[in-house]
Design a protein around this motif. Structure first.
Motif, PDB file in Angstrom:
ATOM      1  N   UNK A 525       0.899  -1.317  -0.048  1.00 27.20           N
ATOM      2  CA  UNK A 525       0.033   0.007  -0.116  1.00 27.20           C
ATOM      3  C   UNK A 525       0.750   1.338  -0.016  1.00 27.20           C
ATOM      4  N   UNK A 526       0.411   2.393  -0.732  1.00 29.18           N
ATOM      5  CA  UNK A 526       1.115   3.657  -0.877  1.00 29.18           C
ATOM      6  C   UNK A 526       0.705   4.484   0.236  1.00 29.18           C
ATOM      7  N   UNK A 528      -1.748   7.424   1.446  1.00 32.55           N
ATOM      8  CA  UNK A 528      -3.285   7.877   0.917  1.00 32.55           C
ATOM      9  C   UNK A 528      -3.952   6.776   0.540  1.00 32.55           C
ATOM     10  N   UNK A 529      -3.342   5.495   0.423  1.00 30.67           N
ATOM     11  CA  UNK A 529      -4.267   4.294  -0.035  1.00 30.67           C
ATOM     12  C   UNK A 529      -5.203   3.872   1.136  1.00 30.67           C
ATOM     13  N   UNK A 530      -6.401   3.928   0.895  1.00 31.71           N
ATOM     14  CA  UNK A 530      -7.393   3.578   1.967  1.00 31.71           C
ATOM     15  C   UNK A 530      -8.072   1.992   1.898  1.00 31.71           C
ATOM     16  N   UNK A 531      -8.684   1.588   3.165  1.00 35.37           N
ATOM     17  CA  UNK A 531      -9.084   0.272   2.971  1.00 35.37           C
ATOM     18  C   UNK A 531     -10.088   0.148   4.196  1.00 35.37           C
ATOM     19  N   UNK A 541      -3.254   4.880   4.739  1.00 36.35           N
ATOM     20  CA  UNK A 541      -1.850   4.842   5.038  1.00 36.35           C
ATOM     21  C   UNK A 541      -1.648   6.427   5.293  1.00 36.35           C
ATOM     22  N   UNK A 542      -0.998   6.331   6.472  1.00 31.49           N
ATOM     23  CA  UNK A 542      -0.502   7.859   6.587  1.00 31.49           C
ATOM     24  C   UNK A 542       0.632   8.338   5.732  1.00 31.49           C
ATOM     25  N   UNK A 543       0.357   9.630   5.203  1.00 35.69           N
ATOM     26  CA  UNK A 543       1.066  10.472   4.166  1.00 35.69           C
ATOM     27  C   UNK A 543       2.423  10.835   4.756  1.00 35.69           C
ATOM     28  N   UNK A 544       2.436  11.293   5.933  1.00 38.21           N
ATOM     29  CA  UNK A 544       3.658  11.685   6.646  1.00 38.21           C
ATOM     30  C   UNK A 544       4.596  10.768   7.530  1.00 38.21           C
ATOM     31  N   UNK A 553      -1.138   3.315   9.704  1.00 35.13           N
ATOM     32  CA  UNK A 553      -2.502   3.498   9.217  1.00 35.13           C
ATOM     33  C   UNK A 553      -3.349   4.466  10.179  1.00 35.13           C
ATOM     34  N   UNK A 554      -3.934   5.416   9.568  1.00 35.80           N
ATOM     35  CA  UNK A 554      -4.943   6.045  10.462  1.00 35.80           C
ATOM     36  C   UNK A 554      -6.214   5.778  10.184  1.00 35.80           C
ATOM     37  N   UNK A 555      -6.829   5.636  11.477  1.00 38.50           N
ATOM     38  CA  UNK A 555      -8.487   5.260  11.158  1.00 38.50           C
ATOM     39  C   UNK A 555      -9.473   6.623  10.818  1.00 38.50           C
TER      40      UNK A 555
END
Length: 566
Positions: A525-526, A528-531, A541-544, A553-555
Motif C-alpha cells: 500500500x502507498x 493515502x491508499x485506504x481500506x 496509509x499515513x502520508x507523513x 494506518x490512520x483510522x
C-alpha cells in the motif's frame, strides 16, 4: 381536459424551482434581466493560515455555481496584509483547492497584490472626487471619534483638507516619508451613519512590510474592505458570495464600486457559514495547538483543516456530499460531525477493499493443522461490489486474532471464541476452542483450537451452522503495523473551550497501537491508499510517517454511525 403529461412537467418544474437555493434564484433573475452576460465567481482566501472545513463550503459553492452556469471560477489570494501572510499558506491553499475541485488551471489563479497599482489609482480617483482624505488621528483618537452603536461619530479635524493637500500627503505616504501608523487614507462618507462600517473607514495605512509577492515595492497597503470590491470588479466577478459576517460591510462594498464608477459592478451576496459541532477551526487556537506540540502540525488528523481531513483519509467526494446535505441558506445552524462521518462511509463502502487486520493480537494455534503448510484462500475484495474481484490470502497453523474475540468466561449472547465453542474463521474454516494459555497476570496469550477441513469457506458445506465469525491474519506472513485511532480533539460533553479561553483537549483524542498485524497484501500500500479493516472501520496509509519498513494506518472513521440521513 388538461394534459397529464403537461401536469407532470409542471410538477417537475415546480419541484426543481423549490429545490434551488436563494443564491441560484438571485443569479437566475440577474441572467434573465440581462444584468450580467456570464457568471463569474471567486474564492478569495487570505493566505494567513490553512483552510478548514468551513472554507470547503465556500470553495464548492463558488466553483459549483460557475460550473452550473457555464461561467468562470477564480481562486484569488486576498494578500493585502503581509504581516500575517506566508508563501507556505499560499501553497497549502492551492493544494487544498485543487484537491477539492480537481485540476485548477493557472489562468484561474489571481492575486490581489497584482492590482496594487490599480488600487492606488482608485484611491487617487476618490481623493480627486473629494471622497477620500488623509487623516492624522492616532488609532486611539480614531476610536474616540468613531462613536458607538447608539451614538454617532464625530468628523476628523483633518476631514476638510483640500484635494491638493490630500493628493500630496497620499503621494508622500507612498514614498515612505511617514512613520508606520502615523497617517491613513480614509473614505469620506458619513460619521453619523447607523452602520459603523460607513463612518469614514480606513482605505490605506502606512506599513513597512515585506510582501511575499511584491517584495518591498510598497510601504502602504489597502484595507480589505477597500481592496476586495476593486479586485472583484477588475476580474469581472458578477456575484461576490461571502459569509454573513460581511452583511454589514455590503453598503461599503457597494459604495466603493459605485464611486469608482465600474461598469457592471459585482453584487455581494451573503450566506450562512458552516459550523461543525465539537471541532476547532479558529486559526489562533490551532496555531497554539501546533506550537504547544499537542498536534503534529496543521494537518494533524484530529483537526478539520482541509489538509488534516485529506491526511485523515477523507475524499473530495465525501466533502461534497457533506456540503450538499448541509445546504445553503441565510440561517445560521450547526452540522453534526457524525454527518461528515456518514458521508465518508457512504463514499468508501463500495470503493474500498475489505481487508483483515488484528489490532490487539493474541495467537491462535490450530493444533491439528499440518505443520509448515501455508495455503492461499480466495477472498472477495468487497462482498457488495463484485467488480472489485478477489485476492489470495495466506492461511496457516498459527494465526493472530483480536483479543476481544476470545473470552474465558463469556457473557450471554457472546458468539465468538470461548472454551468448547465453535466459530468460523472468516473466509476459512470452522474452529473449536480446546485450550488457552495465560501469562503470570492471567492475561490470555494463546488460544488453541482444532479445525474441521470439511468446512472450508466456499466449499458448499452445510452440515452445521455457527453463530460467530471472527477475522484473523496468518502469523507467518502478516505485516506488522502501527495503527492510530482518533477521536475529536475536544471533549464533547465539556465543550470546546475552558473558562479561561484555552482549548479543552480530549485526552483520548489519539490512541497509538504499535503491535498490530495486517494482511501481507497491505505491505504494497502507498501513502493515502485506504481500506476497510473488517469490523474496525476505514483506514488510510499515513502520508507523513508511513514507510515500507514501518506501516502506519490512520483510522478515518469507525464502522458504526450515530447519524441517520433525513
Amino acid at each position: 381536459m388538461s394534459n397529464p403529461n403537461n401536469m407532470n412537467e409542471q410538477t417537475e418544474e415546480k419541484s426543481e424551482k423549490i429545490s434551488r437555493n436563494f443564491i441560484q434564484n438571485i443569479i437566475d433573475k440577474d441572467l434573465e434581466e440581462g444584468t450580467y452576460d456570464k457568471v463569474v465567481t471567486r474564492f478569495p482566501p487570505e493566505p494567513n493560515g490553512y483552510l478548514h472545513i468551513g472554507h470547503a463550503k465556500s470553495i464548492l459553492l463558488n466553483a459549483g455555481l460557475a460550473k452550473e452556469y457555464h461561467g468562470d471560477f477564480h481562486l484569488r489570494f486576498d494578500d493585502t496584509n503581509p504581516m500575517k501572510e506566508k508563501s507556505e499558506f499560499v501553497d497549502s491553499i492551492m493544494e487544498d483547492v485543487k484537491w477539492i475541485c480537481g485540476d485548477l488551471d493557472s489562468e484561474q489563479v489571481y492575486y490581489a497584490s497584482d492590482y496594487f497599482d490599480q488600487m492606488y489609482e482608485c484611491a487617487v480617483k476618490l481623493i480627486k472626487k473629494g471622497k477620500a482624505f488623509v487623516c492624522d488621528l492616532s488609532a486611539e483618537e480614531m476610536r474616540e471619534y468613531r462613536g458607538t452603536l447608539k451614538e454617532p461619530g464625530k468628523n476628523s479635524p483633518y476631514r476638510d483638507r483640500s484635494i491638493e493637500e490630500n493628493l500630496d500627503l497620499f503621494e508622500r505616504m507612498r514614498a515612505g516619508e511617514f512613520e508606520d501608523g502615523s497617517r491613513v487614507l480614509r473614505a469620506k462618507i458619513d460619521m453619523a451613519s447607523p452602520n459603523i462600517n460607513m463612518r469614514d473607514p480606513i482605505l490605506y495605512r502606512v506599513a513597512r512590510m515585506n510582501h511575499h509577492n511584491t517584495g518591498d515595492k510598497w510601504c502602504i497597503y489597502p484595507m480589505y474592505d477597500f481592496a476586495h470590491p476593486i479586485e472583484d470588479a477588475i476580474e469581472g466577478v458578477t456575484h461576490s458570495i461571502c459569509t454573513l459576517e460581511f452583511e454589514d460591510h455590503r453598503p461599503l462594498y457597494n459604495w466603493v464600486v459605485q464611486e469608482l464608477e465600474f461598469d457592471h459592478p459585482p453584487k455581494q451576496i451573503e450566506f450562512a457559514k458552516l459550523y461543525l459541532t465539537n471541532v476547532v477551526t479558529g486559526k489562533r487556537y490551532i496555531k497554539k495547538l501546533v506550537e504547544d506540540g499537542i498536534v503534529d502540525g496543521w494537518d494533524d488528523p484530529r483537526l478539520v483543516s482541509i489538509a488534516a481531513l485529506r491526511r485523515r483519509g477523507f475524499t473530495p467526494e465525501s466533502i461534497r456530499m457533506f456540503m450538499e446535505l448541509s445546504g445553503v441558506s441565510k440561517a445560521q445552524s450547526s452540522s453534526d460531525y457524525a454527518m461528515l462521518e456518514y458521508c465518508i462511509r457512504e463514499d468508501l463502502k463500495m470503493k474500498r477493499a475489505r481487508m483483515m487486520a488484528v489490532l490487539d493480537p493474541i495467537k491462535l494455534v490450530i493444533t491439528n493443522y499440518p505443520e509448515n503448510e501455508i495455503e492461499y484462500l480466495d477472498v472477495s475484495n468487497n462482498q457488495e461490489n463484485e467488480e472489485m474481484g478477489t485476492r489470495k490470502v495466506p492461511f496457516g497453523k498459527v494465526l493472530y486474532i483480536d483479543r476481544q474475540d476470545f473470552m474465558i468466561e463469556p457473557p450471554r449472547k457472546y458468539f465468538r471464541l470461548y472454551p468448547g465453542n465453535e466459530v468460523r474463521l472468516m473466509n476459512a474454516y470452522f474452529v473449536t476452542c480446546t485450550d488457552y494459555v495465560t501469562d503470570e497476570d492471567g492475561n490470555v496469550t494463546e488460544v488453541h483450537c482444532t479445525y474441521d477441513p470439511e468446512t472450508k469457506s466456499g466449499s458448499g458445506f452445510t452440515g452445521r451452522k455457527v453463530k460467530g465469525t471472527i477475522q484473523w491474519v496468518c502469523a507467518e506472513t502478516a505485516e506488522k503495523a502501527e495503527v492510530r485511532l482518533y477521536e475529536n480533539i475536544v471533549d464533547e460533553e465539556k465543550g470546546v473551550y475552558n473558562e479561561d479561553g484555552s482549548i479543552n483537549v480530549n485526552p483520548n483524542s489519539l490512541t497509538v497501537l504499535e503491535n498490530c498485524y495486517v494482511e501481507p497484501a497491505l505491505a504494497e500500500a502507498e501513502p493515502m491508499d485506504s481500506f476497510q479493516f473488517v469490523r474496525h472501520g476505514y483506514f488510510v496509509v499515513d502520508s507523513k510517517d508511513s514507510t515500507k519498513d514501518h506501516l502506519v494506518f490512520n483510522r478515518i472513521v469507525s464502522m458504526k454511525s450515530s447519524y441517520r440521513p433525513k
